[in-house]
Design a protein around this motif. Structure first.
Motif, PDB file in Angstrom:
ATOM      1  N   GLN A 183      -3.614   6.099   4.228  1.00  0.00           N
ATOM      2  CA  GLN A 183      -3.384   4.550   4.223  1.00  0.00           C
ATOM      3  C   GLN A 183      -3.338   4.069   2.179  1.00  0.00           C
ATOM      4  N   VAL A 184      -1.654   3.273   2.509  1.00  0.00           N
ATOM      5  CA  VAL A 184      -1.208   2.522   1.172  1.00  0.00           C
ATOM      6  C   VAL A 184      -0.520   1.204   1.047  1.00  0.00           C
ATOM      7  N   ALA A 185      -0.587   0.358   0.319  1.00  0.00           N
ATOM      8  CA  ALA A 185      -0.188  -0.780   1.402  1.00  0.00           C
ATOM      9  C   ALA A 185       0.081  -1.757  -0.544  1.00  0.00           C
ATOM     10  N   VAL A 186       1.121  -1.685  -0.634  1.00  0.00           N
ATOM     11  CA  VAL A 186       1.435  -2.774  -2.163  1.00  0.00           C
ATOM     12  C   VAL A 186       1.812  -3.782  -1.292  1.00  0.00           C
ATOM     13  N   HIS A 198       4.135 -12.361  -1.907  1.00  0.00           N
ATOM     14  CA  HIS A 198       4.688 -13.545  -0.515  1.00  0.00           C
ATOM     15  C   HIS A 198       4.582 -11.661   0.211  1.00  0.00           C
ATOM     16  N   HIS A 199       4.172 -10.800   0.196  1.00  0.00           N
ATOM     17  CA  HIS A 199       4.957  -9.695   0.823  1.00  0.00           C
ATOM     18  C   HIS A 199       3.532  -8.687   0.840  1.00  0.00           C
ATOM     19  N   VAL A 200       4.299  -7.103   1.434  1.00  0.00           N
ATOM     20  CA  VAL A 200       3.005  -6.529   1.646  1.00  0.00           C
ATOM     21  C   VAL A 200       4.311  -5.219   2.796  1.00  0.00           C
ATOM     22  N   TRP A 201       4.319  -4.325   2.023  1.00  0.00           N
ATOM     23  CA  TRP A 201       4.353  -2.616   1.895  1.00  0.00           C
ATOM     24  C   TRP A 201       3.897  -2.029   2.572  1.00  0.00           C
ATOM     25  N   LYS A 202       3.445  -1.101   3.491  1.00  0.00           N
ATOM     26  CA  LYS A 202       2.635  -0.473   3.756  1.00  0.00           C
ATOM     27  C   LYS A 202       3.114   0.766   4.784  1.00  0.00           C
ATOM     28  N   LEU A 227      -9.042  13.605 -12.659  1.00  0.00           N
ATOM     29  CA  LEU A 227      -8.775  12.445 -13.012  1.00  0.00           C
ATOM     30  C   LEU A 227      -8.571  12.940 -14.750  1.00  0.00           C
ATOM     31  N   PRO A 228      -7.537  13.310 -15.633  1.00  0.00           N
ATOM     32  CA  PRO A 228      -6.147  12.508 -15.817  1.00  0.00           C
ATOM     33  C   PRO A 228      -5.051  13.367 -14.370  1.00  0.00           C
ATOM     34  N   GLY A 229      -4.569  12.098 -13.819  1.00  0.00           N
ATOM     35  CA  GLY A 229      -3.996  13.281 -12.358  1.00  0.00           C
ATOM     36  C   GLY A 229      -3.085  12.229 -12.527  1.00  0.00           C
ATOM     37  N   VAL A 230      -1.896  12.571 -11.198  1.00  0.00           N
ATOM     38  CA  VAL A 230      -0.542  11.309 -10.874  1.00  0.00           C
ATOM     39  C   VAL A 230      -0.981  12.186  -9.089  1.00  0.00           C
ATOM     40  N   LEU A 231      -0.244  10.436  -9.251  1.00  0.00           N
ATOM     41  CA  LEU A 231      -0.480   9.945  -7.697  1.00  0.00           C
ATOM     42  C   LEU A 231       0.835   9.826  -6.810  1.00  0.00           C
ATOM     43  N   ALA A 232       1.097  10.722  -5.971  1.00  0.00           N
ATOM     44  CA  ALA A 232       3.028  10.223  -5.942  1.00  0.00           C
ATOM     45  C   ALA A 232       2.826   9.979  -3.700  1.00  0.00           C
ATOM     46  N   VAL A 233       3.059   9.074  -3.470  1.00  0.00           N
ATOM     47  CA  VAL A 233       3.738   8.786  -2.521  1.00  0.00           C
ATOM     48  C   VAL A 233       5.047   8.699  -2.051  1.00  0.00           C
ATOM     49  N   ASP A 234       5.297   8.905  -0.843  1.00  0.00           N
ATOM     50  CA  ASP A 234       6.841   8.926  -0.478  1.00  0.00           C
ATOM     51  C   ASP A 234       7.192   8.733   1.062  1.00  0.00           C
ATOM     52  N   THR A 235       7.709   7.174   1.180  1.00  0.00           N
ATOM     53  CA  THR A 235       7.754   6.746   2.714  1.00  0.00           C
ATOM     54  C   THR A 235       9.131   5.531   2.413  1.00  0.00           C
ATOM     55  N   ASP A 236       9.953   5.441   3.931  1.00  0.00           N
ATOM     56  CA  ASP A 236      10.760   4.208   4.030  1.00  0.00           C
ATOM     57  C   ASP A 236      10.728   3.277   3.739  1.00  0.00           C
ATOM     58  N   GLY A 287       3.234   3.778 -13.918  1.00  0.00           N
ATOM     59  CA  GLY A 287       4.554   4.460 -13.043  1.00  0.00           C
ATOM     60  C   GLY A 287       5.700   3.700 -12.501  1.00  0.00           C
ATOM     61  N   SER A 288       6.286   4.481 -11.506  1.00  0.00           N
ATOM     62  CA  SER A 288       7.726   3.592 -10.760  1.00  0.00           C
ATOM     63  C   SER A 288       7.001   3.164  -9.533  1.00  0.00           C
ATOM     64  N   LEU A 289       7.590   1.786  -8.865  1.00  0.00           N
ATOM     65  CA  LEU A 289       6.869   1.639  -7.499  1.00  0.00           C
ATOM     66  C   LEU A 289       8.285   2.028  -6.967  1.00  0.00           C
ATOM     67  N   ARG A 290       9.049   1.770  -5.375  1.00  0.00           N
ATOM     68  CA  ARG A 290       9.759   1.991  -4.681  1.00  0.00           C
ATOM     69  C   ARG A 290       9.754   1.070  -3.528  1.00  0.00           C
ATOM     70  N   LEU A 291      10.701  -0.525  -3.545  1.00  0.00           N
ATOM     71  CA  LEU A 291      10.330  -0.711  -2.343  1.00  0.00           C
ATOM     72  C   LEU A 291      10.750  -1.672  -0.974  1.00  0.00           C
ATOM     73  N   ARG A 292      10.813  -0.963  -0.075  1.00  0.00           N
ATOM     74  CA  ARG A 292      12.046  -1.135   0.931  1.00  0.00           C
ATOM     75  C   ARG A 292      12.916  -2.590   0.818  1.00  0.00           C
TER      76      ARG A 292
END
Length: 373
Positions: free
Chosen positions: A121-124, A128-132, A168-177, A222-227
């Motif tokens: 499960q992931v949420a950013v 005012h907003h939430v992307w989950k 750690l050290p490490g990289v976490l990657a998540v990819d959804t629409d 890192g870098s975020l991509r948000l709908r």
């Protein structure tokens, strides 16, 4: 061209079979995704008290790196990452990532009937907003898992890669629409084993306990991509990573917690938890990690965790939105207030989780998780 009077039968039979399979699939997965406020949902078979699991014992210390691995002899196991980050303009985001292993039997198998269920499960969020988003899988088919040498924890295309046996050290990657990110992480403190060498008792008089590993401070970039946001967002900040495993508290409707972590200015790290069980007074505890690496476990007589305000989320949950935390022996007196109250996450395992503003004796940033409301 003429069609035989039985020529339509085969396509119709195939269509009916497909319809039946799809219907059964929706019934199964739809049942998992239903959330009821009392948490008495279709995951109930995973938490039957008739199942038998290995006992959580104080004399069994946590050992690293071995205990980064899964522990299928216990009913549940979960990783939680909570991060406060900002972009180049100072805009603040909260990032939370959770990975759970839930068991309903202590027998291993390799099939769709595998006794382990894996959830990610992931949420950013911002003010005012939430992307989950969330993912789930049965074990035994390679869709989810954990390996060491090097560390690799995954579910579908969500994965955590470490450079060694440690995450750690490490990289976490998540990819959804809805939300995607790639975060590079480095530990700024040693791993901490709360309680007695990682064994944490959760009440005064009973046998309820779990095992725990904490990484109190992680530097993250890192870098975020948000709908709805046209371009990637570069971010940096600090995070807290925890791992827990045992047989209690995940989806037990009579056992819940309020948990807050704080990064205090000067390098002190603080975690405080209030465990709530039916017909018992809440059990408060905490762990304080000083800049020199000293770790101090805090018992219920050494700290105060008091809810002060209540807010109602848009989806109807009343949550304690402001808390007062005092640890007199260390001169800590903090008030933690939600930034965005509407972060009740109606996942398969539901909870409220998000960043908090902190005021009081120390400048700090914090994160909070609430269950059972």
């Amino acid at each position: 061209m003429r069609t035989s009077r039985h020529g339509w039968c085969l396509p119709l039979i195939v269509f009916l079979i497909v319809l039946l399979v799809v219907g059964l699939g929706y019934a199964f997965w739809g049942g998992l995704l239903v959330h009821r406020s009392n948490q008495d949902n279709s995951l109930a078979p995973f938490f039957s008290e008739q199942q038998h699991y290995q006992e959580v014992k104080a004399e069994r210390p946590v050992v690293l790196p071995q205990d980064f691995s899964f522990h299928p002899a216990f009913q549940n196991e979960w990783w939680t990452l909570m991060a406060n980050v900002t972009d180049s303009d100072g805009h603040r985001y909260g990032i939370q990532w959770t990975y759970m292993r839930l068991a309903h039997d202590d027998v291993e198998s390799i099939s769709w009937e595998h006794p382990q269920l894996y959830l990610a499960q992931v949420a950013v969020s911002d003010k005012h907003h939430v992307w989950k988003s969330q993912r789930l899988s049965r074990g035994g088919i390679g869709q989810a898992g954990l390996s060491l040498k090097p560390f690799h924890l995954w579910l579908d295309n969500w994965d955590w890669h470490g450079m060694t046996e440690s995450p750690l050290p490490g990289v976490l990657a998540v990819d959804t629409d809805e939300v995607s990110f790639r975060l590079s992480m480095a530990a700024q403190t040693p791993f901490v084993l709360p309680g007695h060498q990682g064994y944490k008792s959760l009440n005064r008089d009973g046998p309820v306990a779990l095992y725990a590993i904490d990484m109190p401070r992680i530097e993250m970039t890192g870098s975020l991509r948000l709908r709805g946001v046209n371009k990637p967002i570069s971010v940096s900040g600090i995070a807290w990573l925890s791992k827990r495993w045992g047989n209690d508290f995940v989806m037990q409707k009579n056992r819940n917690w309020d948990w807050m972590v704080f990064h205090l200015q000067g390098g002190t790290e603080l975690s405080v938890t209030r465990y709530r069980q039916s017909n018992q007074m809440p059990f408060d505890g905490g762990v304080l990690t000083l800049p020199n690496g000293e770790v101090h476990n805090l018992g219920p007589d050494e700290l105060m965790i008091v809810p002060q305000l209540v807010a109602t989320t848009d989806n109807g949950h009343e949550i304690p939105s402001q808390w007062h935390i005092q640890i007199p022996a260390y001169g800590i007196d903090l008030t933690a207030t939600t930034i965005n109250k509407d972060l009740w996450l109606p996942f398969i395992v539901p909870y409220w989780q998000g960043p908090v503003n902190v005021s009081g004796s120390h400048s700090a940033v914090g994160f909070m998780q609430l269950t059972g409301y």
